[in-house]
Design a protein around this motif. Structure first.
Motif, PDB file in Angstrom:
ATOM      1  N   GLN A   1       7.721   5.467 -31.084  1.00 31.93           N
ATOM      2  CA  GLN A   1       9.092   5.418 -30.583  1.00 31.93           C
ATOM      3  C   GLN A   1       9.959   6.472 -31.274  1.00 31.93           C
ATOM      4  OE1 GLN A   1      10.197   4.013 -27.954  1.00 31.93           O
ATOM      5  NE2 GLN A   1      12.320   4.575 -28.238  1.00 31.93           N
ATOM      6  N   ALA A   2       9.729   6.690 -32.553  1.00 29.50           N
ATOM      7  CA  ALA A   2      10.465   7.741 -33.270  1.00 29.50           C
ATOM      8  C   ALA A   2      10.150   9.110 -32.666  1.00 29.50           C
ATOM      9  CB  ALA A   2      10.120   7.707 -34.754  1.00 29.50           C
ATOM     10  N   ASP A   3       8.900   9.309 -32.257  1.00 31.81           N
ATOM     11  CA  ASP A   3       8.532  10.563 -31.597  1.00 31.81           C
ATOM     12  C   ASP A   3       9.294  10.750 -30.284  1.00 31.81           C
ATOM     13  OD1 ASP A   3       6.768  11.180 -33.653  1.00 31.81           O
ATOM     14  OD2 ASP A   3       4.995  10.480 -32.547  1.00 31.81           O
ATOM     15  N   VAL A   4       9.465   9.665 -29.534  1.00 32.70           N
ATOM     16  CA  VAL A   4      10.233   9.723 -28.280  1.00 32.70           C
ATOM     17  C   VAL A   4      11.664  10.152 -28.571  1.00 32.70           C
ATOM     18  CG1 VAL A   4      11.187   8.313 -26.403  1.00 32.70           C
ATOM     19  CG2 VAL A   4       8.795   8.045 -27.070  1.00 32.70           C
ATOM     20  N   ILE A   5      12.237   9.605 -29.629  1.00 28.43           N
ATOM     21  CA  ILE A   5      13.616   9.954 -29.996  1.00 28.43           C
ATOM     22  C   ILE A   5      13.699  11.422 -30.398  1.00 28.43           C
ATOM     23  CG2 ILE A   5      15.432   9.538 -31.714  1.00 28.43           C
ATOM     24  CD1 ILE A   5      14.564   6.567 -31.612  1.00 28.43           C
ATOM     25  N   GLU A   6      12.714  11.890 -31.159  1.00 29.08           N
ATOM     26  CA  GLU A   6      12.709  13.297 -31.552  1.00 29.08           C
ATOM     27  C   GLU A   6      12.641  14.212 -30.326  1.00 29.08           C
ATOM     28  OE1 GLU A   6       9.689  14.203 -34.426  1.00 29.08           O
ATOM     29  OE2 GLU A   6      10.460  12.740 -35.850  1.00 29.08           O
ATOM     30  N   GLN A   7      11.820  13.856 -29.352  1.00 27.47           N
ATOM     31  CA  GLN A   7      11.719  14.655 -28.133  1.00 27.47           C
ATOM     32  C   GLN A   7      13.033  14.666 -27.371  1.00 27.47           C
ATOM     33  OE1 GLN A   7       8.426  12.915 -26.056  1.00 27.47           O
ATOM     34  NE2 GLN A   7       6.914  13.678 -27.521  1.00 27.47           N
ATOM     35  N   GLN A   8      13.675  13.507 -27.299  1.00 30.43           N
ATOM     36  CA  GLN A   8      14.956  13.421 -26.594  1.00 30.43           C
ATOM     37  C   GLN A   8      16.023  14.220 -27.333  1.00 30.43           C
ATOM     38  OE1 GLN A   8      15.137  11.807 -23.618  1.00 30.43           O
ATOM     39  NE2 GLN A   8      17.215  12.600 -23.399  1.00 30.43           N
ATOM     40  N   ALA A   9      15.980  14.206 -28.650  1.00 29.66           N
ATOM     41  CA  ALA A   9      16.942  14.981 -29.441  1.00 29.66           C
ATOM     42  C   ALA A   9      16.739  16.481 -29.231  1.00 29.66           C
ATOM     43  CB  ALA A   9      16.817  14.627 -30.916  1.00 29.66           C
ATOM     44  N   GLU A  10      15.481  16.894 -29.058  1.00 24.86           N
ATOM     45  CA  GLU A  10      15.192  18.306 -28.777  1.00 24.86           C
ATOM     46  C   GLU A  10      15.844  18.743 -27.470  1.00 24.86           C
ATOM     47  OE1 GLU A  10      13.634  21.067 -30.185  1.00 24.86           O
ATOM     48  OE2 GLU A  10      13.851  19.851 -31.997  1.00 24.86           O
TER      49      GLU A  10
ATOM     50  N   THR B   1      22.973   9.421 -23.023  1.00 25.11           N
ATOM     51  CA  THR B   1      22.739   7.993 -22.783  1.00 25.11           C
ATOM     52  C   THR B   1      21.276   7.639 -23.011  1.00 25.11           C
ATOM     53  OG1 THR B   1      24.565   7.912 -21.213  1.00 25.11           O
ATOM     54  CG2 THR B   1      22.949   6.134 -21.087  1.00 25.11           C
ATOM     55  N   MET B   2      20.366   8.501 -22.576  1.00 26.41           N
ATOM     56  CA  MET B   2      18.934   8.248 -22.778  1.00 26.41           C
ATOM     57  C   MET B   2      18.587   8.250 -24.268  1.00 26.41           C
ATOM     58  SD  MET B   2      17.631   7.467 -19.963  1.00 26.41           S
ATOM     59  CE  MET B   2      15.965   7.384 -20.570  1.00 26.41           C
ATOM     60  N   LEU B   3      19.165   9.173 -25.028  1.00 19.99           N
ATOM     61  CA  LEU B   3      18.926   9.202 -26.469  1.00 19.99           C
ATOM     62  C   LEU B   3      19.450   7.925 -27.113  1.00 19.99           C
ATOM     63  CD1 LEU B   3      17.977  10.561 -29.059  1.00 19.99           C
ATOM     64  CD2 LEU B   3      20.193  11.741 -29.152  1.00 19.99           C
ATOM     65  N   THR B   4      20.619   7.493 -26.692  1.00 20.73           N
ATOM     66  CA  THR B   4      21.185   6.246 -27.215  1.00 20.73           C
ATOM     67  C   THR B   4      20.285   5.065 -26.895  1.00 20.73           C
ATOM     68  OG1 THR B   4      23.423   7.130 -26.974  1.00 20.73           O
ATOM     69  CG2 THR B   4      23.209   4.740 -27.181  1.00 20.73           C
ATOM     70  N   ALA B   5      19.798   5.005 -25.670  1.00 17.32           N
ATOM     71  CA  ALA B   5      18.924   3.899 -25.260  1.00 17.32           C
ATOM     72  C   ALA B   5      17.628   3.893 -26.064  1.00 17.32           C
ATOM     73  CB  ALA B   5      18.621   4.000 -23.763  1.00 17.32           C
ATOM     74  N   GLU B   6      17.033   5.067 -26.267  1.00 16.04           N
ATOM     75  CA  GLU B   6      15.791   5.145 -27.034  1.00 16.04           C
ATOM     76  C   GLU B   6      16.027   4.773 -28.496  1.00 16.04           C
ATOM     77  OE1 GLU B   6      12.969   5.227 -25.708  1.00 16.04           O
ATOM     78  OE2 GLU B   6      13.434   5.996 -23.724  1.00 16.04           O
ATOM     79  N   SER B   7      17.175   5.156 -29.026  1.00 12.31           N
ATOM     80  CA  SER B   7      17.519   4.785 -30.402  1.00 12.31           C
ATOM     81  C   SER B   7      17.696   3.280 -30.542  1.00 12.31           C
ATOM     82  CB  SER B   7      18.798   5.502 -30.845  1.00 12.31           C
ATOM     83  OG  SER B   7      18.597   6.895 -30.857  1.00 12.31           O
TER      84      SER B   7
END
Length: 97
Positions: free
Chosen positions: A41-50, A63-69
């Motif tokens: 899940q942390a990897d998903v957040i890193e990808q979204q942050a990129e 919003t997607m980054l917030t949801a994943e966080s």
């Protein structure tokens, strides 16, 4: 949480004398499964942050980054609660044994 379920099912199916994914008992395997799920899940957040870092800072991406966080936060709390409950149960069994 499917990853955790899959890993626990694999652990349950493993022979009692076999190598259990670098753990010595099922409690460690349980914690390891949670750790793996949280890492993914942390990897998903890193990808979204990129995506945001590279200029994709639209409201939908934020919003997607917030949801994943928030998903990571929920998973982290769930892992803590489940590990704490199991450790307390083991402690109770040890005192009665």
């Amino acid at each position: 949480m499917t990853d955790v379920t899959t890993q626990l099912n694999n652990l349950a199916a493993a022979p009692a004398t076999g190598n259990r994914a670098r753990t010595s008992n099922w409690f460690e395997a349980f914690a390891s499964a949670w750790g793996s799920a949280l890492d993914k899940q942390a990897d998903v957040i890193e990808q979204q942050a990129e995506v945001l870092k590279n200029g994709g800072d639209s409201p939908s991406q934020i919003t997607m980054l917030t949801a994943e966080s928030m998903r990571l936060s929920f998973m982290s709390q769930s892992s803590h609660t489940s590990l704490d409950s199991i450790s307390k149960s083991l402690e109770t069994m040890a005192r009665k044994g």
